[in-house]
Design an enzyme around this catalytic site. Sequence first.
Site, mmCIF file in Angstrom:
data_model
loop_
_atom_site.group_PDB
_atom_site.id
_atom_site.type_symbol
_atom_site.label_atom_id
_atom_site.label_comp_id
_atom_site.label_asym_id
_atom_site.label_seq_id
_atom_site.Cartn_x
_atom_site.Cartn_y
_atom_site.Cartn_z
ATOM 1 N N ALA A 14 0.815 -1.232 0.000
ATOM 2 C CA ALA A 14 0.000 0.000 0.000
ATOM 3 C C ALA A 14 0.841 1.272 0.000
ATOM 4 O O ALA A 14 0.290 2.360 0.113
ATOM 5 C CB ALA A 14 -0.927 -0.017 1.215
ATOM 6 N N SER A 15 2.159 1.153 -0.142
ATOM 7 C CA SER A 15 2.999 2.346 -0.010
ATOM 8 C C SER A 15 3.052 3.205 -1.273
ATOM 9 O O SER A 15 3.428 4.371 -1.205
ATOM 10 C CB SER A 15 4.428 1.935 0.378
ATOM 11 O OG SER A 15 4.935 1.005 -0.544
ATOM 12 N N ARG A 16 2.695 2.609 -2.412
ATOM 13 C CA ARG A 16 2.848 3.344 -3.682
ATOM 14 C C ARG A 16 1.779 2.892 -4.675
ATOM 15 O O ARG A 16 1.106 1.883 -4.450
ATOM 16 C CB ARG A 16 4.213 3.035 -4.311
ATOM 17 C CG ARG A 16 5.375 3.476 -3.511
ATOM 18 C CD ARG A 16 6.687 3.179 -4.205
ATOM 19 N NE ARG A 16 7.132 1.814 -4.050
ATOM 20 C CZ ARG A 16 7.436 0.985 -5.049
ATOM 21 N NH1 ARG A 16 7.318 1.390 -6.295
ATOM 22 N NH2 ARG A 16 7.846 -0.241 -4.812
ATOM 23 N N VAL A 65 5.415 -10.162 1.826
ATOM 24 C CA VAL A 65 4.335 -11.145 1.615
ATOM 25 C C VAL A 65 4.850 -12.482 1.081
ATOM 26 O O VAL A 65 4.156 -13.491 1.173
ATOM 27 C CB VAL A 65 3.217 -10.619 0.673
ATOM 28 C CG1 VAL A 65 2.475 -9.448 1.285
ATOM 29 C CG2 VAL A 65 3.758 -10.284 -0.708
ATOM 30 N N SER A 143 -3.458 -9.267 -13.632
ATOM 31 C CA SER A 143 -2.970 -8.361 -14.688
ATOM 32 C C SER A 143 -3.538 -8.804 -16.030
ATOM 33 O O SER A 143 -3.816 -9.996 -16.233
ATOM 34 C CB SER A 143 -1.446 -8.413 -14.764
ATOM 35 O OG SER A 143 -1.001 -7.769 -15.952
ATOM 36 N N TYR A 156 6.164 -13.166 -14.830
ATOM 37 C CA TYR A 156 5.078 -12.312 -14.326
ATOM 38 C C TYR A 156 3.709 -12.815 -14.809
ATOM 39 O O TYR A 156 2.762 -12.913 -14.026
ATOM 40 C CB TYR A 156 5.345 -10.892 -14.808
ATOM 41 C CG TYR A 156 4.385 -9.834 -14.319
ATOM 42 C CD1 TYR A 156 4.535 -9.264 -13.054
ATOM 43 C CD2 TYR A 156 3.347 -9.378 -15.123
ATOM 44 C CE1 TYR A 156 3.660 -8.269 -12.611
ATOM 45 C CE2 TYR A 156 2.473 -8.391 -14.694
ATOM 46 C CZ TYR A 156 2.638 -7.835 -13.442
ATOM 47 O OH TYR A 156 1.783 -6.857 -13.004
ATOM 48 N N ALA A 158 2.903 -15.803 -15.776
ATOM 49 C CA ALA A 158 2.587 -17.102 -15.142
ATOM 50 C C ALA A 158 2.035 -16.868 -13.742
ATOM 51 O O ALA A 158 1.040 -17.480 -13.333
ATOM 52 C CB ALA A 158 3.838 -17.980 -15.081
ATOM 53 N N LYS A 160 0.552 -14.145 -12.597
ATOM 54 C CA LYS A 160 -0.747 -13.458 -12.648
ATOM 55 C C LYS A 160 -1.852 -14.391 -13.163
ATOM 56 O O LYS A 160 -3.012 -14.268 -12.747
ATOM 57 C CB LYS A 160 -0.654 -12.195 -13.506
ATOM 58 C CG LYS A 160 0.254 -11.120 -12.890
ATOM 59 C CD LYS A 160 -0.272 -10.636 -11.550
ATOM 60 C CE LYS A 160 0.505 -9.481 -10.976
ATOM 61 N NZ LYS A 160 0.000 -9.057 -9.660
HETATM 62 P P1 NAP Z 1 4.498 -0.385 -7.680
HETATM 63 O O1 NAP Z 1 4.178 1.038 -7.891
HETATM 64 O O2 NAP Z 1 5.822 -0.911 -8.049
HETATM 65 O O3 NAP Z 1 4.202 -0.734 -6.131
HETATM 66 C C1 NAP Z 1 4.395 -2.041 -5.669
HETATM 67 C C2 NAP Z 1 3.937 -2.143 -4.243
HETATM 68 O O4 NAP Z 1 4.119 -3.521 -3.816
HETATM 69 C C3 NAP Z 1 4.749 -1.288 -3.291
HETATM 70 O O5 NAP Z 1 3.893 -0.780 -2.288
HETATM 71 C C4 NAP Z 1 5.750 -2.271 -2.678
HETATM 72 O O6 NAP Z 1 6.137 -1.940 -1.349
HETATM 73 C C5 NAP Z 1 4.899 -3.529 -2.620
HETATM 74 N N1 NAP Z 1 5.696 -4.748 -2.553
HETATM 75 C C6 NAP Z 1 6.552 -5.237 -3.483
HETATM 76 N N2 NAP Z 1 7.068 -6.402 -3.053
HETATM 77 C C7 NAP Z 1 6.528 -6.651 -1.836
HETATM 78 C C8 NAP Z 1 6.646 -7.697 -0.898
HETATM 79 N N3 NAP Z 1 7.456 -8.737 -1.125
HETATM 80 N N4 NAP Z 1 5.932 -7.635 0.248
HETATM 81 C C9 NAP Z 1 5.111 -6.579 0.502
HETATM 82 N N5 NAP Z 1 4.948 -5.553 -0.358
HETATM 83 C C10 NAP Z 1 5.655 -5.595 -1.507
HETATM 84 O O7 NAP Z 1 3.455 -1.331 -8.450
HETATM 85 P P2 NAP Z 1 1.972 -1.046 -8.991
HETATM 86 O O8 NAP Z 1 2.082 -0.698 -10.404
HETATM 87 O O9 NAP Z 1 1.241 -0.157 -8.068
HETATM 88 O O10 NAP Z 1 1.383 -2.529 -8.923
HETATM 89 C C11 NAP Z 1 0.492 -2.960 -7.914
HETATM 90 C C12 NAP Z 1 -0.101 -4.299 -8.335
HETATM 91 O O11 NAP Z 1 -0.791 -4.152 -9.573
HETATM 92 C C13 NAP Z 1 0.939 -5.386 -8.569
HETATM 93 O O12 NAP Z 1 0.438 -6.636 -8.150
HETATM 94 C C14 NAP Z 1 1.120 -5.368 -10.061
HETATM 95 O O13 NAP Z 1 1.594 -6.586 -10.547
HETATM 96 C C15 NAP Z 1 -0.295 -5.085 -10.506
HETATM 97 N N6 NAP Z 1 -0.391 -4.539 -11.856
HETATM 98 C C16 NAP Z 1 0.179 -3.338 -12.189
HETATM 99 C C17 NAP Z 1 0.057 -2.868 -13.481
HETATM 100 C C18 NAP Z 1 0.645 -1.551 -13.924
HETATM 101 O O14 NAP Z 1 0.582 -1.248 -15.102
HETATM 102 N N7 NAP Z 1 1.198 -0.742 -13.027
HETATM 103 C C19 NAP Z 1 -0.626 -3.622 -14.431
HETATM 104 C C20 NAP Z 1 -1.192 -4.828 -14.076
HETATM 105 C C21 NAP Z 1 -1.077 -5.284 -12.774
HETATM 106 P P3 NAP Z 1 7.510 -1.147 -0.999
HETATM 107 O O15 NAP Z 1 7.549 0.054 -1.878
HETATM 108 O O16 NAP Z 1 7.349 -0.791 0.443
HETATM 109 O O17 NAP Z 1 8.617 -2.115 -1.284
#
Ligand code: NAP
Length: 248
Positions: A14-16, A65, A143, A156, A158, A160
Amino acid sequence: MKCLKDKVAVVTGASRGIGKAIAIELASMGADLVLNYRSSVESIKDVAKEIEDLGSKVHVVRADVSLFEDSEKIMKEALDKFGKIDILVNNAGITKDALMLRMKEEDFDKVISVNLKGVYNCLKHITPIMLKQRSGKIINISSVVGISGNAGQCNYSAAKAGVIGMTKSLAKELGSRGITVNAVAPGYIKTDMTEVLSDKVKKNIEGMIPLKRIGNPEDIANVVGFLSTEKSSYVTGQVISVDGGMAM
Ligand code: NAP
């Protein structure tokens, strides 16, 4: 509309980006929040502050996680603090992209351990809690590439696709106890994860999207908000694509 008043939501990662937008959306709907993060200490403090300013209670848990015991800690602290968990959003995720010829075994394993095993870890620990409550809403962030595949993302996609299989299986296991389990499949969303793409790649992606724009984290948060409310009580085992029409 405070339709999640008195509800407690756990959001991983939830940080970003998308996780942050989801946490803020659920708080704006009245929920109290348990925020998980792994390393972005300063950002999670800002998110917690924003949520408190919206009038919700908040508890922050640092946990990875991909580690079974860490995921247990998230649920345990949530229960200790609030006494129940109504909503779990499995959002934490990473990428380590490469074409198969160049993809290292450790990059395959790492992505599976966070994006697939991490979801299992949290589901494993939430299941007895929600079964006891006889209610709950689980939303897993998958995704578009878990549906359609993508060159350079065998690890990735696989993971998702696995999340989609797990969502449908658990929906069948828990449906009779009043617990819904759904997945949201984002397309390309503007966050740190996609910031690394070149402008040329982004333009190409925009061209492939019927709505002709890359999505915002709020586009995903709005749908997660709906899946967290009673308005979605007859929806389970579904994968809702939020991708501007990219995969149909
Ligand atoms: P992001 O901006 O890179 O943020 C990722 C978040 O996951 C951060 O809060 C990070 O925490 C946390 N995280 C990573 N590894 C972790 C772990 N091992 N344990 C706990 N927290 C962890 O990514 P996002 O784009 O927001 O993506 C969020 C979700 O949507 C992901 O599941 C991603 O696969 C999915 N998604 C994203 C897109 C896209 O286009 N952006 C598309 C399809 C699906 P810290 O910063 O504290 O490390």
